[in-house]
Motif scaffolding. Structure first.
Motif, short mmCIF file in Angstrom:
data_model
loop_
_atom_site.label_atom_id
_atom_site.label_comp_id
_atom_site.label_asym_id
_atom_site.label_seq_id
_atom_site.Cartn_x
_atom_site.Cartn_y
_atom_site.Cartn_z
N ASP A 173 32.77 -16.47 -20.41
CA ASP A 173 31.71 -17.48 -20.47
C ASP A 173 30.68 -17.11 -21.54
N ALA A 174 30.30 -15.83 -21.59
CA ALA A 174 29.33 -15.37 -22.59
C ALA A 174 29.90 -15.53 -24.00
N GLY A 227 18.00 -10.67 -23.09
CA GLY A 227 19.05 -10.55 -22.08
C GLY A 227 18.49 -9.89 -20.84
N ILE A 261 23.94 -7.47 -21.75
CA ILE A 261 24.75 -8.38 -20.92
C ILE A 261 24.96 -7.76 -19.54
N PRO A 262 24.51 -8.45 -18.49
CA PRO A 262 24.63 -7.88 -17.15
C PRO A 262 26.07 -7.83 -16.66
N GLU A 295 21.15 -25.20 -30.46
CA GLU A 295 21.53 -23.80 -30.64
C GLU A 295 20.30 -22.99 -31.04
N LYS A 352 25.93 -17.79 -12.00
CA LYS A 352 24.84 -17.71 -11.03
C LYS A 352 23.54 -18.19 -11.66
N ASP A 353 22.59 -18.50 -10.80
CA ASP A 353 21.29 -18.99 -11.28
C ASP A 353 20.54 -17.84 -11.94
N ARG A 354 20.30 -17.96 -13.21
CA ARG A 354 19.59 -16.89 -13.93
C ARG A 354 18.18 -17.31 -14.31
N GLN A 371 20.60 -23.49 -16.06
CA GLN A 371 19.89 -24.06 -14.91
C GLN A 371 18.72 -24.94 -15.38
N THR A 421 24.38 -11.96 -32.46
CA THR A 421 25.70 -12.24 -31.87
C THR A 421 26.88 -12.08 -32.81
N ASN A 461 29.95 -19.02 -25.21
CA ASN A 461 28.62 -19.41 -25.69
C ASN A 461 28.46 -19.04 -27.17
N VAL A 462 28.92 -17.83 -27.50
CA VAL A 462 28.82 -17.36 -28.89
C VAL A 462 29.75 -18.19 -29.79
N ALA A 512 20.38 -23.38 -25.88
CA ALA A 512 21.48 -23.07 -24.96
C ALA A 512 22.22 -21.79 -25.36
N THR A 513 21.74 -21.10 -26.39
CA THR A 513 22.49 -19.95 -26.91
C THR A 513 22.25 -18.71 -26.04
N LEU A 514 23.01 -17.66 -26.32
CA LEU A 514 23.22 -16.55 -25.38
C LEU A 514 21.97 -15.98 -24.69
N SER A 515 20.95 -15.60 -25.47
CA SER A 515 19.79 -14.97 -24.84
C SER A 515 19.12 -15.93 -23.86
N ARG A 548 30.84 -21.21 -29.29
CA ARG A 548 30.33 -22.57 -29.41
C ARG A 548 29.24 -22.63 -30.49
N PHE A 549 28.41 -21.57 -30.54
CA PHE A 549 27.38 -21.51 -31.57
C PHE A 549 28.00 -21.55 -32.97
N ILE A 585 21.04 -7.62 -27.42
CA ILE A 585 21.20 -8.48 -26.24
C ILE A 585 21.95 -7.69 -25.16
N GLN A 590 27.83 -11.06 -15.39
CA GLN A 590 28.01 -12.20 -16.30
C GLN A 590 29.46 -12.21 -16.78
N LYS A 615 20.67 -18.46 -22.40
CA LYS A 615 21.62 -18.63 -21.29
C LYS A 615 21.42 -17.52 -20.26
N LEU A 616 21.26 -16.28 -20.75
CA LEU A 616 21.07 -15.15 -19.84
C LEU A 616 19.72 -15.22 -19.13
N ALA A 617 18.83 -16.07 -19.62
CA ALA A 617 17.53 -16.24 -18.97
C ALA A 617 17.46 -17.57 -18.22
N GLY A 618 18.61 -18.22 -18.05
CA GLY A 618 18.64 -19.41 -17.19
C GLY A 618 18.66 -20.75 -17.90
#
Lengths: 446, 193
Positions: A345-346, A262, A337-338, B130, A441-443, B102, A301, A349-350, B91-94, A352-353, A335, A341, B96-99
């Motif tokens: 949305d975060a 993260g 989380i900024p 995942e 945002k673009d990460r 994109q 997660t 993601n979890v 596409a999972t969280l870590s 969806r997993f 992990i 973020q 995702k947080l690294a882009g």
């Protein structure tokens, strides 16, 4: 806990403690360290020799005394688990290594298998001797191709030198391994689902009891341990139970691996003594957060997130402290989380997993986790949600808790519930405005 | 269904491989060979066809439905061919947080594919997957069996260019954290315990 004696020894709970030394991970990342020759040169298989000279029960007692608990996430005392095995009755017995590492945020087992595969094989031999099993199974997740190839080569080397097979290391003990690949299913990390998968079945979890020790792989007595647990056993035998128990806390002894990912400056896997604070892990080892952070997930997660504040950063990495904080130490996958973020949305993601990974056996999980929970999040994130939808999500996850056969539904529901507790304002903002408080945002930095 | 009658059995000319796989498991656990047999077929043909399903069922004394049932449970077996280079973005969280979002957009734009598609040439296919267990070296792009960790735009460009020349480059095998810090400096001979 299990009658553990609280001693007065000044335990190691920090990486800054000069007595701490990296052990399991000492050769991860070292070029050429994966070969048998390199392993033997650094004293490899000496611990197995020592264990084979002991009575099986003595090995179990040694591991019990070390306080080693399962590193796959559940934290069950390893020696106690071994002692559940029934006395030998002529049937085949199995020791299984759960190398299906799939909990998002976790990657400690992969590097260990890739760069130091003999360490795992040695741990399997010791565990096999302790529970009097002559066959070991390493169930490695399908995506870990490099780890699979390294393990396969290591097993061939070991067989060629009499380390695996009949009469291992010149003793009268037989032990060999079966290397088996998964094919992309998180649920195989659940021990009974793993056994079904190994047997060539769909990986639906089995009813317990019977527990694996009574009826495991092919219905035979079986013990299942995580990669890091088995590798730890090598060093418990080599250096003694006292060495291991000198690290950590009364509740959680020994070493673990903080896998930090993260928004941190230096993500990575760090071997740490248990009892280390999350502040030391995140700030000192991983270089601190990149920009303001609002939360961290302490162990993968499925562990509910914690606020990124002083009180929570100062908590020790141990099973009990995390349970008291309403979360889990899990696999040690941290992990960060900024602040910017969007938490909805975060969490989508979890969700969806877990939706993807639900095996579909239980109705609450199939309908709740795999179907309606992601749909509710999609509705919110599409800007079509209402405040009632937020209440409905909360209602749904509360009703999901404890209703399914295995912990997967809880693994999805609990973090959602906690995120609502901590960041309800973000959910409500999204429901009212149709846009998130923190836009995407673009990460992708590199 | 023509395929069913004409395809040459996959294991017909590979008896040693078949025996090696069956021999890994005890006699009472013959069915355990199911997943490895599916793997072998997929590795060679990039998917498992109905004809191969029937063949594997025959080898293991199962029905084709049983084989299909197992195959469909897992996400890495394919019922249709994927490209020669099967690009899988975690596409999972870590990640995702690294882009990873994109990274996926970039691959979609560059390849003109959306996840789940294969190009007309059969060279590239794109899939969002995942967690791949590369969280501390995110984002990760898996191509066939190989992980490319901590990939940036320049890495992706170089990788795509190489694959267009039918070369799959050796990955960098990124290590991070302790592996970085202790790796190169680790002593040659740890004390024998």
């Amino acid at each position: 806990m299990s009658g553990a004696v609280t001693d007065t020894v000044d335990r190691i709970t920090s990486r800054r403690d000069p007595r701490f030394e990296v052990t399991l991970y000492a050769y991860v990342g070292v070029e050429g360290a994966h070969t048998l020759d390199a392993y033997l040169e650094r004293g490899g298989y000496d611990a197995a020799r020592r264990a084979l000279a002991m009575e099986p029960g003595e090995v179990v007692d040694l591991v019990k005394a070390s306080g080693l608990r399962g590193r796959g996430g559940a934290g069950f005392p390893a020696g106690v688990k071994w002692s559940f095995m029934p006395p030998p009755d002529g049937r085949d017995r199995y020791v299984v290594c759960n190398a299906d590492e799939s909990e998002p945020g976790s990657c400690k087992d992969r590097y260990l298998m890739e760069d130091d595969p003999h360490q795992l094989i040695e741990g399997m031999m010791i565990a096999g001797h302790a529970i009097q099993a002559t066959t070991g199974v390493i169930y490695v997740r399908g995506e870990y191709h490099h780890a699979y190839e390294r393990l396969r080569a290591a097993m061939e080397e070991a067989r060629a030198r009499g380390i695996l097979g009949r009469g291992v290391l010149g003793t009268d003990v037989d032990f060999d391994l079966i290397l088996h690949r998964g094919a992309g299913a998180y649920i195989c990390g659940e021990e009974t689902a793993l056994m079904n998968s190994f047997e060539g079945l769909r990986a639906n979890p089995r009813l317990k009891p019977p527990f694996p020790a009574q009826a495991g792989v092919y219905g035979r007595p079986t013990t299942i341990n995580n990669v890091t647990t088995l590798a730890s056993v090598v060093h418990v035998v080599a250096k003694g139970a006292d060495w291991f128990a000198a690290m950590g806390t009364d509740d959680s002894k020994g070493i673990h691996h903080a896998q930090v990912s993260g928004a941190v400056a230096r993500p990575g896997v760090f071997e740490v003594p248990l009892g280390i604070t999350y502040r030391e892990i995140i700030h000192d080892l991983a270089g601190g957060p990149v920009g303001p952070a609002k939360a961290f997930i302490p162990g993968g997660t499925s562990c509910p997130l914690l606020p990124f504040d002083d009180a929570h950063l100062d908590l020790p990495m141990e099973y009990a402290a995390m349970a008291n904080a309403g979360t889990m130490m899990g696999t040690g996958g941290v992990i960060v989380i900024p602040q910017d973020q969007c938490i909805v949305d975060a969490m989508y993601n979890v969700v969806r997993f877990y939706a993807h990974e639900s095996c579909g056996k239980c109705t609450p999980c199939r309908e709740g986790v795999a179907t309606w929970l992601p749909k509710m999040y999609q509705k919110l994130l599409a800007g079509l949600g209402t405040p009632e939808d937020v209440d409905l999500i909360e209602d749904m996850v509360k009703n999901l808790r404890g209703t399914a056969f295995c912990p997967l539904a809880d693994a999805a529901a609990w973090p959602v519930q906690k995120s609502l507790e901590l960041f309800r304002d973000e959910y409500e903002y999204l429901a009212h405005h149709g846009t998130p408080m923190y836009p995407a945002k673009d990460r992708w930095s590199a | 269904m023509i395929e069913l009658q004409t395809a040459r059995p996959f294991f017909e000319d590979k008896p040693e491989l078949l025996q090696e796989i069956l021999g890994r498991y005890p006699d009472y656990g013959r069915r355990s060979a199911l997943m490895p047999l599916l793997w072998e077929v997929q590795r060679a043909e990039r998917y498992v066809s109905e004809a191969r399903i029937a063949e594997i069922a025959d080898i293991l004394d199962l029905t084709a439905t049983e084989v299909r049932g197992v195959m469909s449970f897992y996400s890495t077996y394919h019922g249709e061919p994927v490209g020669r280079y099967h690009l899988q973005v975690c596409a999972t969280l870590s990640c995702k947080l690294a882009g990873a979002d994109q990274l996926t957009d970039y691959l979609e734009d560059t390849l003109g594919l959306v996840p789940g598609e294969t190009d007309a040439e059969g060279r590239f296919s794109l899939q969002k997957v995942e967690c791949l267990g590369s969280c501390t070296t995110a984002p990760v792009l898996q191509v066939n069996d190989t992980y490319y960790e901590r990939v940036g735009r320049a890495d992706v460009d170089a990788l795509l260019a190489a694959m267009k020349e039918d070369v799959l480059p050796e990955p960098a095998r990124v290590r991070a954290g302790d592996n970085e810090r202790y790796g190169p400096a680790a002593p040659a001979g740890e004390e024998d315990a």
